[in-house]
Design a protein around this motif. Sequence first.
Motif, PDB file in Angstrom:
ATOM      1  N   ASP A 219      -6.993 -28.390  30.098  1.00 26.99           N
ATOM      2  CA  ASP A 219      -6.529 -29.691  29.613  1.00 26.99           C
ATOM      3  C   ASP A 219      -7.604 -30.750  29.842  1.00 26.99           C
ATOM      4  O   ASP A 219      -8.384 -30.654  30.782  1.00 26.99           O
ATOM      5  N   THR A 220      -7.594 -31.762  28.972  1.00 25.45           N
ATOM      6  CA  THR A 220      -8.426 -32.948  29.217  1.00 25.45           C
ATOM      7  C   THR A 220      -7.499 -34.024  29.760  1.00 25.45           C
ATOM      8  O   THR A 220      -6.517 -34.389  29.110  1.00 25.45           O
ATOM      9  N   VAL A 221      -7.781 -34.495  30.986  1.00 24.73           N
ATOM     10  CA  VAL A 221      -6.844 -35.400  31.658  1.00 24.73           C
ATOM     11  C   VAL A 221      -7.602 -36.487  32.418  1.00 24.73           C
ATOM     12  O   VAL A 221      -8.787 -36.352  32.718  1.00 24.73           O
ATOM     13  N   VAL A 222      -6.865 -37.523  32.753  1.00 24.21           N
ATOM     14  CA  VAL A 222      -7.419 -38.576  33.605  1.00 24.21           C
ATOM     15  C   VAL A 222      -7.222 -38.154  35.056  1.00 24.21           C
ATOM     16  O   VAL A 222      -6.120 -37.768  35.448  1.00 24.21           O
ATOM     17  N   ARG A 223      -8.294 -38.202  35.813  1.00 18.77           N
ATOM     18  CA  ARG A 223      -8.221 -37.807  37.232  1.00 18.77           C
ATOM     19  C   ARG A 223      -8.557 -39.011  38.109  1.00 18.77           C
ATOM     20  O   ARG A 223      -9.430 -39.812  37.758  1.00 18.77           O
ATOM     21  N   GLU A 224      -7.862 -39.095  39.224  1.00 23.02           N
ATOM     22  CA  GLU A 224      -8.151 -40.146  40.212  1.00 23.02           C
ATOM     23  C   GLU A 224      -8.746 -39.500  41.449  1.00 23.02           C
ATOM     24  O   GLU A 224      -8.218 -38.517  41.954  1.00 23.02           O
ATOM     25  N   LEU A 225      -9.830 -40.086  41.940  1.00 28.95           N
ATOM     26  CA  LEU A 225     -10.515 -39.513  43.087  1.00 28.95           C
ATOM     27  C   LEU A 225     -10.205 -40.307  44.349  1.00 28.95           C
ATOM     28  O   LEU A 225     -10.041 -41.525  44.293  1.00 28.95           O
ATOM     29  N   ASP A 226     -10.149 -39.593  45.463  1.00 29.27           N
ATOM     30  CA  ASP A 226     -10.010 -40.283  46.751  1.00 29.27           C
ATOM     31  C   ASP A 226     -11.283 -41.067  47.029  1.00 29.27           C
ATOM     32  O   ASP A 226     -12.353 -40.754  46.511  1.00 29.27           O
ATOM     33  N   ALA A 227     -11.126 -42.063  47.912  1.00 21.77           N
ATOM     34  CA  ALA A 227     -12.285 -42.886  48.264  1.00 21.77           C
ATOM     35  C   ALA A 227     -13.387 -42.023  48.869  1.00 21.77           C
ATOM     36  O   ALA A 227     -14.578 -42.241  48.614  1.00 21.77           O
ATOM     37  N   ASP A 228     -13.009 -41.012  49.680  1.00 21.55           N
ATOM     38  CA  ASP A 228     -14.059 -40.221  50.333  1.00 21.55           C
ATOM     39  C   ASP A 228     -14.746 -39.259  49.358  1.00 21.55           C
ATOM     40  O   ASP A 228     -15.748 -38.642  49.701  1.00 21.55           O
ATOM     41  N   GLU A 229     -14.204 -39.127  48.142  1.00 21.03           N
ATOM     42  CA  GLU A 229     -14.885 -38.317  47.132  1.00 21.03           C
ATOM     43  C   GLU A 229     -15.795 -39.167  46.243  1.00 21.03           C
ATOM     44  O   GLU A 229     -16.730 -38.654  45.639  1.00 21.03           O
ATOM     45  N   SER A 230     -15.445 -40.455  46.133  1.00 19.82           N
ATOM     46  CA  SER A 230     -16.150 -41.284  45.154  1.00 19.82           C
ATOM     47  C   SER A 230     -16.974 -42.401  45.803  1.00 19.82           C
ATOM     48  O   SER A 230     -17.541 -43.234  45.114  1.00 19.82           O
ATOM     49  N   SER A 231     -17.023 -42.395  47.128  1.00 23.54           N
ATOM     50  CA  SER A 231     -17.773 -43.467  47.793  1.00 23.54           C
ATOM     51  C   SER A 231     -19.262 -43.132  47.836  1.00 23.54           C
ATOM     52  O   SER A 231     -19.660 -41.974  47.765  1.00 23.54           O
ATOM     53  N   ARG A 232     -20.073 -44.193  47.966  1.00 22.24           N
ATOM     54  CA  ARG A 232     -21.504 -43.989  48.069  1.00 22.24           C
ATOM     55  C   ARG A 232     -21.858 -43.798  49.537  1.00 22.24           C
ATOM     56  O   ARG A 232     -21.374 -44.512  50.411  1.00 22.24           O
ATOM     57  N   THR A 233     -22.672 -42.822  49.811  1.00 22.33           N
ATOM     58  CA  THR A 233     -23.165 -42.607  51.164  1.00 22.33           C
ATOM     59  C   THR A 233     -24.577 -42.061  51.043  1.00 22.33           C
ATOM     60  O   THR A 233     -25.046 -41.797  49.943  1.00 22.33           O
ATOM     61  N   TRP A 234     -25.266 -41.913  52.183  1.00 21.39           N
ATOM     62  CA  TRP A 234     -26.702 -41.643  52.095  1.00 21.39           C
ATOM     63  C   TRP A 234     -27.037 -40.384  51.298  1.00 21.39           C
ATOM     64  O   TRP A 234     -28.050 -40.330  50.634  1.00 21.39           O
ATOM     65  N   TYR A 235     -26.175 -39.405  51.365  1.00 23.08           N
ATOM     66  CA  TYR A 235     -26.479 -38.168  50.632  1.00 23.08           C
ATOM     67  C   TYR A 235     -25.828 -38.158  49.241  1.00 23.08           C
ATOM     68  O   TYR A 235     -25.940 -37.183  48.516  1.00 23.08           O
ATOM     69  N   ARG A 236     -25.124 -39.233  48.914  1.00 21.47           N
ATOM     70  CA  ARG A 236     -24.459 -39.319  47.613  1.00 21.47           C
ATOM     71  C   ARG A 236     -24.707 -40.705  47.070  1.00 21.47           C
ATOM     72  O   ARG A 236     -23.834 -41.557  47.014  1.00 21.47           O
ATOM     73  N   GLN A 237     -25.969 -40.916  46.661  1.00 20.16           N
ATOM     74  CA  GLN A 237     -26.389 -42.253  46.233  1.00 20.16           C
ATOM     75  C   GLN A 237     -25.815 -42.614  44.870  1.00 20.16           C
ATOM     76  O   GLN A 237     -25.705 -43.785  44.539  1.00 20.16           O
ATOM     77  N   ASP A 238     -25.493 -41.580  44.102  1.00 24.01           N
ATOM     78  CA  ASP A 238     -24.958 -41.823  42.755  1.00 24.01           C
ATOM     79  C   ASP A 238     -23.612 -41.100  42.705  1.00 24.01           C
ATOM     80  O   ASP A 238     -23.506 -39.993  42.187  1.00 24.01           O
TER      81      ASP A 238
END
Length: 1008
Positions: free
Chosen positions: A368-387
């Motif tokens: 399915d193609t669906v709208v997904r919502e991510l938790d803050a800890d999945e979508s936050s910026r941190t040193w190893y996840r700059q983008d």
Amino acid sequence: MRRSLAAFFVAACLAAPLAAAFAQPRVPAALVPDRTQPIDEAATAKIREYTTAPEFNSPLTDYLPASATVPSPSAVLGDVAGAPNVLPYAADVHRYFRLLAEATPRVQVFSIGKSEEGRERIVVAVSSEENLKNRADNDARLAQLADPRTLGLDDAKAEPLFASTVPVYYITGTIHSPETGSPTALMELAYRLAVDESPYVRDIREHVITLITPVVEVDGRERMVDVYRWHLAHPDAPTPELVYWGKYVAHDNNRDAMALTLSLSRQVLDTYLGWHAQVLHDLHESVPFLYDNTVGDGPYNAWVDPILTNEWQLFGWSNVAEMTKMGMPGVYTHGYFDTWSPGYLMFMAAMHNGVSRLYETFGNGGADTVVRELDADESSRTWYRQDPPYPQVKWSQRNNNNYQQTGLLVSLAFTAQNRELLLRNFWQKGKRSVEKPTREGPAAYVLPGDAKRPGAQAELLRVLQAQHVEITRAESAFTVEVPSVGKDAGKGEGKPGEAKPGDKAAGSDKDAKPAPAKRTFPAGTYVVRMDQPYSRIADALLDRQYWSPDDPQKTPYDDTGWSFGDTFGTEVVRVTDARVLEAKAKPVDGAVKTTGGISGSGAVHLVAQRGDDAMMSLRYALGDAKVEAAMAGFSTGKRNYLAGTWIVRGADADALRRAAEELGVAVDAVAAAPKVATRPVGKPRLALLHTWQWTQSEGWWRQRLDLLKVPYDYISTQDVAATPDLRARYDAILFPPVGIPTSLTVNGAPTAWGEPLPWKVTPETPNLTIDETDDMRPGLGFAGLVNLRAFVEKGGTLIAAEDAAQLLVERGFTPGVRVADSGSLKVVGSILQARFPDAASPIADGLGDRLAVYSAEGMSFELSNAAFRGWARPGADRPTGRGGPKDEDVVIGRPAPPKRAEAPKVERWEATPLSVEQVRDNAFVIPEKLRPRTLLRFGDADELLLAGLLEHGGDLAQKAAVVRVPLGQGQVVLFAINPIWRGETIGTHPLVWNALLAGPALAHPTAK
Ligand SMILES: [Zn+2]
């Protein structure tokens, strides 16, 4: 979980020395597709249509090359890979790869075996025509690099091979069945690799052999596609939970790389090693948008070569850099996954001198193609996840396929560019494995020829053989130095590295650091030499693990301990003395097996208890023969037998001989039965109970029953609810851990609203097998509880572990037992010492006086002699008064009154004797013969930890691990430990078998 700033600082400092290593690899040259080649415009338009935003695709995958002769995936799918609502069965995926192989000499398909349910597994090879034509020659070179002994460990001889050899990169898809995207991604990837004429793809084709197993869990894939089809037909209903993946285990199929109990593990390992591959890359889909988790977080597995940990960084950061440059958001590495346990499929490579890799991409669990919502800890910026990934996103299967393919193409290009580096590392890691005895050691692991549990020992050696570890067997006795231990240790089957207590030198040294002691091992002893290419996996499995409570990683991702000598209940001695390599020994050919059969003659057969799984099989193979167990040791004049020895009468001698030979059980025939008190050894009519919510853990129990050919009925909580007289059908019911809150096991899913969720074979869902129901939602219910209780009260034996045991405690099945408050205790999948309070109990048959157990979270029980209150209380301090803390207080002006009777000493695993006041007028006092009794308890604080993480172990020490509770005419046996876990706890299986076979005789009184 958030780590402290200090921890980040340390990690950053540690990364700095790697900078020099980063200079070595070459950055992939120009990852630019050739847009002048023929393009499949229709497919390209579809790819763009199904991708939900342009940045979720890359220049490498936003078009499809055209071929006049080679079919693209749409030949089977009817659309492009990753199209909405299209999820192919494994059979169709395989069909496509065979079409591909027919159409181009750049693709070959090989069968690698069958699943537990008989479905085929394949591996696909994609490379240049020339490479595939010269595969045998290339493989001969790879074989030399894989086993440096073939070149005398000589770097000069290996040197020419680095440039002339084509490395092998092995990709595996959808081991986790609800993670559905990789089969179509891999179909399209193979097509691209076969037909795309872009320079970078030609480079990959000419310099890499890409192997692909598109569907690892073939049984689970077909079920998942069935469930998805049901979902398409019922778009407004919740989708039935994929309660079964493979025949036995679900998510844990990616924790089987140690014990290799599943066909998928053995076949992937055999393929990986058979092709002498350099990389094993396993695809998963539970984290947005692409998480290369191999770099992971600490602690790293203590047995991997630092050369490998550098390779993780090279691949991982190359992926992040290249895909970020392409404008794809949410690509990162490092992250939260610790790289400690070797149980993951990808870790087969890490433990066999290759490179292990794993992607988590973002899957929707279907097409399915669906709208997904991510938790803050999945979508936050941190040193190893700059983008970082977006907090909310419309996501499609095609997006997922774009990320998977782009990441793989970047990795394959990196491999092509850096093939020499990877082959040099491959050689070096193999060489360092062979050189282990003279580098870090040990020289060998020794499994004594006079093992007390030869069946368990053979099982352990067979696991090592499945891991492609070479085993030798001593032809004569040999003597080596082993570390000696203090006089308190070394009872029973010893710990690795311990001298036996009988050794003269053991414990005689007064120094803090004991001197080594000499130990002689008999002929027939197994020696696992460490001067072999795959020493690493043997070392990792046989050594012990220590996870410091102070480790900055506070949330271990999986089990922290697994030491197989402990968990298989068989002695394994870690020997650093290099003289062990001089012992006269022969390679073991064929699977290690204990020799069984009948010796002597006579109508009575004696079977010594050796803590062997095979005893369970043997009991059922004996059919209606009369089987009893000796309640004391006895002698036949020729031989001494321990308590628990079986005395068999009326057996069909030929059938018994066949069974004994097949099972590897030694049977002595004698003319007359010994004069000794006996108890019956039953042959219970057995049921194994599962829920419809989750079957992960019971699958390991079911698998073992099947492997042992034990007959049983597989029943669900719903069957229990519908069967008032369970006792008429069964003598014993096994209720393994469920892994969900106990209230859910009882209540199930809500049935007051929504529509039924079936799990059954229909034309729409032909693969929903194993068990069936019209509606998965109802749980055990109150009717089930009533029926289960009646089953026990009418004389049944109910064995329950972990949360299933907790459920019975909560629901009043076990007066006088409660689950202990774990306090500040921390256990995460650790191996702990346990002891039998009464080694004469039938549950201890063949097991000695102690046992290593697997504890998931440190669960234990406390006992009381009353059904209400009566629990042990921590001893009160003396009151304020005269003297010191241990002195007696004195009341001024009178002599001391008579003292109350001193309470008898009570152990922590026992119930406290009730006080005069507690007994007075108390309807809750449990009659003596109905009181719960501890059959197995945790070890003392100073011996408790064998392997893994243990913090505040004093809170668990000596508490009850296995308890028998009489209820009516029957009994409940509660396990706080999981005795049957991932094929790794062979040592504790007999706890369950012994309890089942003893039945009512488990009430054996405590010997005091
Ligand atoms: Zn997964």
